[in-house]
Every structure is written in structure tokens, then in C-alpha cells.
Design a protein around this motif. Sequence first.
Motif, PDB file in Angstrom:
ATOM      1  N   HIS A  10     -11.389 -38.296  29.807  1.00 46.49           N
ATOM      2  CA  HIS A  10     -12.674 -37.614  29.911  1.00 46.49           C
ATOM      3  C   HIS A  10     -13.067 -37.072  28.546  1.00 46.49           C
ATOM      4  N   PHE A  11     -14.364 -36.995  28.301  1.00 47.80           N
ATOM      5  CA  PHE A  11     -14.784 -36.346  27.066  1.00 47.80           C
ATOM      6  C   PHE A  11     -16.010 -35.483  27.298  1.00 47.80           C
ATOM      7  N   LEU A  12     -16.180 -34.533  26.414  1.00 48.09           N
ATOM      8  CA  LEU A  12     -17.270 -33.565  26.472  1.00 48.09           C
ATOM      9  C   LEU A  12     -18.399 -34.022  25.567  1.00 48.09           C
ATOM     10  N   ILE A  13     -19.640 -33.781  25.998  1.00 45.65           N
ATOM     11  CA  ILE A  13     -20.810 -34.147  25.206  1.00 45.65           C
ATOM     12  C   ILE A  13     -21.931 -33.169  25.547  1.00 45.65           C
ATOM     13  N   ASN A  14     -22.989 -33.185  24.747  1.00 43.24           N
ATOM     14  CA  ASN A  14     -24.068 -32.224  24.949  1.00 43.24           C
ATOM     15  C   ASN A  14     -24.923 -32.558  26.171  1.00 43.24           C
ATOM     16  N   VAL A  72     -21.241 -31.091  28.992  1.00 40.90           N
ATOM     17  CA  VAL A  72     -21.086 -32.020  30.105  1.00 40.90           C
ATOM     18  C   VAL A  72     -19.793 -32.807  29.928  1.00 40.90           C
ATOM     19  N   THR A  73     -19.028 -32.958  31.007  1.00 40.61           N
ATOM     20  CA  THR A  73     -17.808 -33.764  30.982  1.00 40.61           C
ATOM     21  C   THR A  73     -18.080 -35.089  31.672  1.00 40.61           C
ATOM     22  N   ILE A  74     -17.787 -36.203  30.982  1.00 37.34           N
ATOM     23  CA  ILE A  74     -17.954 -37.536  31.576  1.00 37.34           C
ATOM     24  C   ILE A  74     -16.687 -38.354  31.333  1.00 37.34           C
ATOM     25  N   ASP A  75     -16.528 -39.420  32.106  1.00 36.94           N
ATOM     26  CA  ASP A  75     -15.374 -40.277  31.877  1.00 36.94           C
ATOM     27  C   ASP A  75     -15.801 -41.509  31.085  1.00 36.94           C
ATOM     28  N   LEU A  76     -14.851 -42.377  30.779  1.00 36.82           N
ATOM     29  CA  LEU A  76     -15.121 -43.526  29.915  1.00 36.82           C
ATOM     30  C   LEU A  76     -16.004 -44.576  30.574  1.00 36.82           C
ATOM     31  N   ASP A  77     -16.243 -44.433  31.883  1.00 35.92           N
ATOM     32  CA  ASP A  77     -17.145 -45.334  32.595  1.00 35.92           C
ATOM     33  C   ASP A  77     -18.535 -44.730  32.786  1.00 35.92           C
ATOM     34  N   GLY A  78     -18.728 -43.516  32.282  1.00 39.20           N
ATOM     35  CA  GLY A  78     -20.036 -42.879  32.371  1.00 39.20           C
ATOM     36  C   GLY A  78     -20.250 -42.024  33.594  1.00 39.20           C
ATOM     37  N   HIS A  79     -19.206 -41.821  34.392  1.00 38.54           N
ATOM     38  CA  HIS A  79     -19.344 -40.964  35.570  1.00 38.54           C
ATOM     39  C   HIS A  79     -19.303 -39.498  35.149  1.00 38.54           C
ATOM     40  N   VAL A  80     -20.196 -38.715  35.694  1.00 41.60           N
ATOM     41  CA  VAL A  80     -20.228 -37.284  35.396  1.00 41.60           C
ATOM     42  C   VAL A  80     -19.121 -36.579  36.161  1.00 41.60           C
ATOM     43  N   ILE A  81     -18.288 -35.867  35.425  1.00 38.54           N
ATOM     44  CA  ILE A  81     -17.195 -35.108  36.039  1.00 38.54           C
ATOM     45  C   ILE A  81     -17.616 -33.658  36.253  1.00 38.54           C
ATOM     46  N   ASP A  82     -18.346 -33.123  35.277  1.00 40.11           N
ATOM     47  CA  ASP A  82     -18.799 -31.737  35.364  1.00 40.11           C
ATOM     48  C   ASP A  82     -20.074 -31.598  34.549  1.00 40.11           C
ATOM     49  N   ASP A  83     -21.101 -31.033  35.142  1.00 33.13           N
ATOM     50  CA  ASP A  83     -22.401 -30.870  34.480  1.00 33.13           C
ATOM     51  C   ASP A  83     -22.972 -29.529  34.923  1.00 33.13           C
ATOM     52  N   PRO A  84     -22.584 -28.449  34.266  1.00 28.41           N
ATOM     53  CA  PRO A  84     -22.937 -27.095  34.728  1.00 28.41           C
ATOM     54  C   PRO A  84     -24.421 -26.865  34.945  1.00 28.41           C
TER      55      PRO A  84
END
Length: 255
Positions: free
Chosen positions: A50-54, A69-81
Motif C-alpha cells: 500500500h502507499f500513501l498519496i495526496n 489517501v491509502t491505495i494499493d498497487l492495483d488502485g483500490h482505495v484502502i483508506d480515504d478520510p
Amino acid sequence: MNMATDAPQTAEKRAARRDLAAAYRLIAHFGLDDSIYTHISARAEANKEHFLINPYGYRFEEVTAANLVTIDLDGHVIDDPDSAGYNKAGFTIHSAIHEARPDVHCVLHTHSVAGVAISCLEEGLLPLNQWAMEFHGRTAYHDYEGIALDLAERERLVADLGDKSVMVLRNHGMLVCGRTVGEAFKRMHNLERSCQAQLAVMASGMKVRRPDDALAEHTAQQYEKWDADHDIGDRDPEWEAYLRLLARIQPDFEG
């Protein structure tokens, strides 16, 4: 898992988010942002996939540790406050590098005027000064293919990057990688000043004194030795100085 084990992981996660938010604020502070575009990403410490991005639509000066925002390498959103989503072009570039380069913790991409100008020159970045010599023989180049929305470009991008940590995206901008967020930011700061200095030299119209390749290589190796002698597990006094700057002028970045 007991609380004694959880505590350092929680602190590590907080530090990762704080550092990334700080990098966004510093890029804006030094005038290297481009409205709501370009990106800085960092691996999420709890999960290396997973990686964090704006958050999409936020200016860099609005990014905080809490709204990343946390997303995985396939583009799925893991966490988006803030339910803001993320920029698809940013995903294309950053996911490619995070997947291909496990040694890279942070990827930083800019569209600064100086960086874009240098990316448009056939010769690219030249080792004209001490800042620029850090990158001598260590800079990759990737040809422009349009706005980075085609996921097929990822394979070509990582092939061009290879094992390097600096890349000129031709007719587009600059990109750097780092083992830490602080390392990536400092690398970009030097790269940006190298671009600005090269343009200033070219604009002067005066005869240019260009160091020879042997001296440029010697200087690049000195930079590498410094990095090796100050491993990522050690304190980073320069990054700490930048964090103190932000704590004084933009204390909300940690919020």
C-alpha cells in the motif's frame, strides 16, 4: 498483539504520514507545486503493498498527515478520510515505481518551471555545478507519451528508470526516488536548484566553464559516500531542520 508491540508501529505509522505531509507542504513552500497536480507518494509502513498519496483536488498546502489517501498497487482505495479520491495519472506513475522498486520508499514528481524547461532540452541536465554533479551519470530519461493515464506506460517508465533514483520525464518534468521521504525531498531540492542554475547560466550568454567528466564523477561519488555514511537508520539533521521550519510556519501539517 500486546500494547508494547503496538506502540512503536503506531509511532512509525504516524511518522510516515507526518513526513509525507511535510514534503507536500515544503514543495508548496518552495514554489514547486502545480495547482492540484503532481504527486508525492510513500509506502504505508503497515503494508508495503500500500502507499500513501495526496487527496484529489487538494492543493499541496492543504495536505495533512490525516487526510492522505491509502491505495494499493492495483488502485483500490484502502483508506480515504475525506472521500476525495486520487488522481489517476499519479497512480500510473507512482504505482509503477513502487511495484518495481522495493528499495524505494518515496517517489516525488514535480512540474516546476525550471524542471519542465530542462526536460525540454535535448541535452537535458548538465553537470555545471556542485548541485548538478550529484546527478552526473545517474539520471534516467523517459520520453513523453502524453498525460500518464495509459497503464501500459508503466512498463516503459520503470524500464527507463532502471536502478536510478532520478529521472527526467522529457517535455514533462522531474521525478526522484528516495529511501526515505526526507531523502527524496532533499534530492528534488538539489535537482530543482540544478535546473534553475543551468537556465541562469544559459541565459547569461557568457562563455560556460564546464567541469570535466572525471571531476563530475568524483563529486557524484562524494555525494554517494555521504549517503552511505549516513544510513537511513541514522538521524537526518537536514530533514529535521525542515520539519522545524514547518512546525514554526505551518504547524497544522501534522493534523
